[in-house]
Enzyme design. Structure first.
Site, PDB file in Angstrom:
ATOM      1  N   GLU A  67       0.675   2.034   6.100  1.00  0.00           N
ATOM      2  CA  GLU A  67       1.401   1.475   4.961  1.00  0.00           C
ATOM      3  C   GLU A  67       1.482  -0.046   5.039  1.00  0.00           C
ATOM      4  OE1 GLU A  67       3.264   1.990   1.266  1.00  0.00           O
ATOM      5  OE2 GLU A  67       2.122   3.376   2.538  1.00  0.00           O
ATOM      6  N   HIS A  88      -4.912   0.761   1.767  1.00  0.00           N
ATOM      7  CA  HIS A  88      -5.077   1.961   2.595  1.00  0.00           C
ATOM      8  C   HIS A  88      -6.562   2.210   2.863  1.00  0.00           C
ATOM      9  CE1 HIS A  88      -1.045   3.534   2.925  1.00  0.00           C
ATOM     10  NE2 HIS A  88      -0.860   3.584   1.615  1.00  0.00           N
ATOM     11  N   HIS A 143      -2.676  -1.448  -3.792  1.00  0.00           N
ATOM     12  CA  HIS A 143      -2.000  -0.705  -2.729  1.00  0.00           C
ATOM     13  C   HIS A 143      -2.941   0.315  -2.089  1.00  0.00           C
ATOM     14  CE1 HIS A 143       1.652   1.197  -0.910  1.00  0.00           C
ATOM     15  NE2 HIS A 143       0.880   2.279  -0.955  1.00  0.00           N
ATOM     16  N   GLU A 144      -3.572   1.138  -2.916  1.00  0.00           N
ATOM     17  CA  GLU A 144      -4.457   2.172  -2.375  1.00  0.00           C
ATOM     18  C   GLU A 144      -5.720   1.563  -1.768  1.00  0.00           C
ATOM     19  OE1 GLU A 144      -3.118   4.862  -1.942  1.00  0.00           O
ATOM     20  OE2 GLU A 144      -1.501   4.753  -3.416  1.00  0.00           O
TER      21      GLU A 144
END
Length: 501
Positions: free
Chosen positions: A295, A269, A265-266
C-alpha cells in the site's frame, strides 16, 4: 540428482502456478464474467484453493524445510536462501493448522459473497448481503481459532496481511495519527477557504479519462506490455504472474478524481508487482513483503506524487488538451487546489489525504467488534453511521454510500483495512528518504521524469521481497523506525499554504 533446495523450489513453483490460475479467475470474476456463471466460478475457485492448500501443506514440503533448516541458520538471515527457508517454514506451519475443508468453505463463501455484495450494493440493500457477511465472519472466527493467537482473534487474521503486526500496536499508531489529524482537519474547515471543487464535477468523458489515465500510468512507469487496465465495481490490482499484472478502475463522467487517482493508486501496486524479481517468482525473495508495504507504493504514487504541484505542472497542459471543455477556464493553481481539497466525505476511496485514515479507523474498530461478537452483523449499518458521525461528523443516508461501499468483507479480507494506514505511514517515510537521496524530486516531476524515483523504489523495496520484515525494511531504508511524523509533516507542508493555516 535433484538437491533438497531445488526440489523445494520446484514445489513452491507448483504452488505459485495454482495460485496464479486462481488469481486470474478472481480477476475475471470482477471484470468480464457473465453474471450467471457465479456458482460454477465458486466451484472452480474452491477446487483450486483446496489444491493449493494441499500443496502448501504437503508433508514433503515439511521434510525438505527441516532438512535445510540447519544450513539456513548459518547464512545471513536476509540472504535469499535463509529468507526462503524461514518464510516458507513460517507459511507452512501456519497453513498446516488450517483444515482443508475450512479453506475450501472460505473460498466458496467469499466468491458467492462478492457476487451477493455487488447485487446488494446496486440495490442499496444491506439485508441482501447480511446473511453472507454472517457466514464469512463465522468462518473467519474458525480460521483465527485454528491458527491461534495470544491476545485477540483479530491478530491471527491481521497476520495474513501484515506479518507479525498486532492489533494493539496498530490501534496505538492510529490513535497517534488521529490526535494529529483531527486538529489539522478542524483548522482547515475553520479557515474559511474552499477550492473551486465543482470543476472536478464537470463533464469528463469516459473514453478521454481512460486515455489520460493510461498515459499517466505509463509515464510514471507502469509497463503495459506486462499489464493491462480494465473496469470493475471496486478498483484492485491482481498479479497473475511475473509479466501479467492486471489493474482496474471505475469511471464517473462527472467526477474526475474517481478514475484518475484510482488508476495512479493501482498502477503503484502494479509497479511493485512488476518490480519483484521474476527469477524468484513463487519464492519469498520474489514475493511482496506485506500489504502495508504494498500500500505504501500505491499511496505514494497516488498522493505524494500524483497530488503534488510538480506533477500537475507537467500533466495539467495534457489534461487541458484532453478535456478542453471541462478545463477551458481552469488554471493549474485552481486544479491543484481542487484535487487537494480537504473535507469529510463518505466514500473511503475518494477521501482526501487528511481524512482518509479516519475512514480506516471506522473499519478497523467495526471488524474487530464483528469478529469478537460484540457487534452483530444485522447491526452493521447503524454502527457504521454512528462511527462516521463520531469520527468525521457526517453520516451516510444509504447502505451503498455506507457499509456496502467496500468489497473487502465480502471477499473475506478481515484484517486488511489497517494496512492502508500503515501504507500511508510507510509511504511518507520512504518518500522523505527518496528526497534526501535523489535530490529535487519536484523538479524531476515537473519535467516528467519519474524513472529515478521508480528505480530507487526497485532497488530499496521491490527487489528485496520478503528478505526482511516490514519494520526491518523501514529501519534499513530510512535509518529509523516507523513513525507518524513524516506523514503529518507532509500533510502540513502541502495543506497549510493552500488553506492559510
Amino acid at each position: 540428482m535433484t538437491s533438497p533446495l531445488d526440489e523445494l523450489k520446484s514445489l513452491a513453483r507448483e504452488i505459485s502456478l495454482v495460485q496464479s490460475v486462481e488469481s486470474l479467475l478472481g480477476w475475471d470474476e470482477q471484470t468480464y464474467m457473465p453474471p450467471a456463471a457465479g456458482e460454477f466460478r465458486a466451484e472452480q475457485m474452491t477446487y483450486l484453493s483446496g489444491l493449493a492448500h494441499q500443496k502448501r501443506t504437503s508433508p514433503r514440503v515439511g521434510e525438505l524445510l527441516a532438512s535445510l533448516a540447519a544450513d539456513a541458520a548459518k547464512e545471513d538471515p536476509h540472504s535469499d536462501f535463509a529468507a526462503t527457508i524461514h518464510q516458507m517454514k513460517r507459511d507452512f506451519d501456519k497453513q498446516s493448522k488450517l483444515p482443508q475443508k475450512l479453506v475450501e468453505a472460505l473460498t466458496h463463501a467469499t466468491v458467492i459473497g462478492q457476487q451477493a455484495w455487488v447485487k446488494a450494493r446496486a440495490a442499496n440493500d444491506f439485508s441482501q448481503f447480511q446473511p453472507h457477511l454472517e457466514k464469512i465472519f463465522g468462518l473467519k472466527r474458525e480460521q483465527a481459532e485454528a491458527v491461534g493467537y495470544v491476545a485477540h482473534p483479530y491478530d491471527a487474521l491481521l497476520d495474513d496481511y501484515e506479518p507479525d503486526a498486532k492489533s494493539t500496536e496498530v490501534a496505538l499508531v492510529l490513535a497517534e495519527l488521529r490526535t494529529e489529524l483531527v486538529p489539522l482537519v478542524q483548522a482547515i474547515l475553520q479557515s474559511g477557504k474552499k477550492p473551486q471543487v465543482d470543476i472536478l464535477a464537470r463533464e469528463f468523458p469516459t473514453a478521454a479519462q481512460e486515455a489520460f489515465g493510461r498515459a499517466a500510468a505509463a509515464a510514471i512507469g507502469f509497463d503495459f506490455q506486462r499489464g493491462r487496465l480494465d473496469v470493475t465495481h471496486h478498483p484492485f490490482c491482481s498479479s497473475v504472474g511475473p509479466s501479467d499484472c492486471r489493474i482496474t478502475t471505475r469511471y464517473q463522467e462527472k467526477f474526475f478524481n474517481c478514475a484518475f487517482f484510482g488508476i495512479l493508486h493501482e498502477a503503484g501496486h502494479g509497479m511493485y508487482d512488476q518490480g519483484l524479481r521474476s527469477d524468484q517468482y513463487g519464492l519469498p525473495p520474489g514475493t511482496y513483503l506485506s500489504l502495508g508495504i504494498h500500500e505504501s507504493q500505491s499511496r505514494m504514487w497516488e498522493n505524494l506524487v500524483g497530488r503534488s504541484r510538480s506533477f500537475w505542472s507537467h500533466f495539467f497542459p495534457q489534461a487541458k488538451a484532453t478535456f478542453p471543455v471541462a478545463l477551458s477556464d481552469v488554471s493549474a493553481d485552481q486544479f491543484y487546489a481542487a484535487v487537494n481539497h480537504v473535507e469529510p466525505s463518505l466514500i473511503r476511496v475518494e477521501a482526501d489525504e487528511a481524512t482518509y485514515n479516519l475512514h480506516i479507523i471506522v473499519r478497523f474498530e467495526l471488524e474487530q467488534a464483528l469478529l469478537s461478537g460484540d457487534l452483530k452483523t444485522a447491526d452493521v449499518p447503524g454502527a457504521w453511521r454512528e462511527k462516521y458521525k463520531q469520527y468525521l461528523g457526517i453520516e451516510p443516508s444509504t447502505d451503498a454510500e455506507g457499509c456496502l461501499q467496500d468489497i473487502h468483507w465480502s471477499a473475506g479480507l478481515i484484517g486488511y483495512f489497517p494496512t492502508y494506514s500503515l501504507g500511508n505511514l510507510y509511504a511518507a517515510q520512504f518518500f522523505d528518504q527518496a528526497r534526501r537521496v535523489l535530490g529535487d524530486l519536484d523538479a524531476q516531476f515537473a519535467r516528467g521524469e519519474f524513472r529515478p524515483l521508480l528505480e530507487w523504489l526497485r532497488d530499496n523495496i521491490h527487489t528485496r521481497g520478503r528478505n526482511y520484515t516490514a519494520s526491518q525494511l523501514v529501519q534499513l531504508v530510512t535509518g529509523k523506525p516507523l513513525s507518524h511524523e513524516s506523514l503529518v509533516r507532509s500533510l502540513r507542508d502541502k495543506l497549510a499554504p493552500l488553506y492559510g493555516i
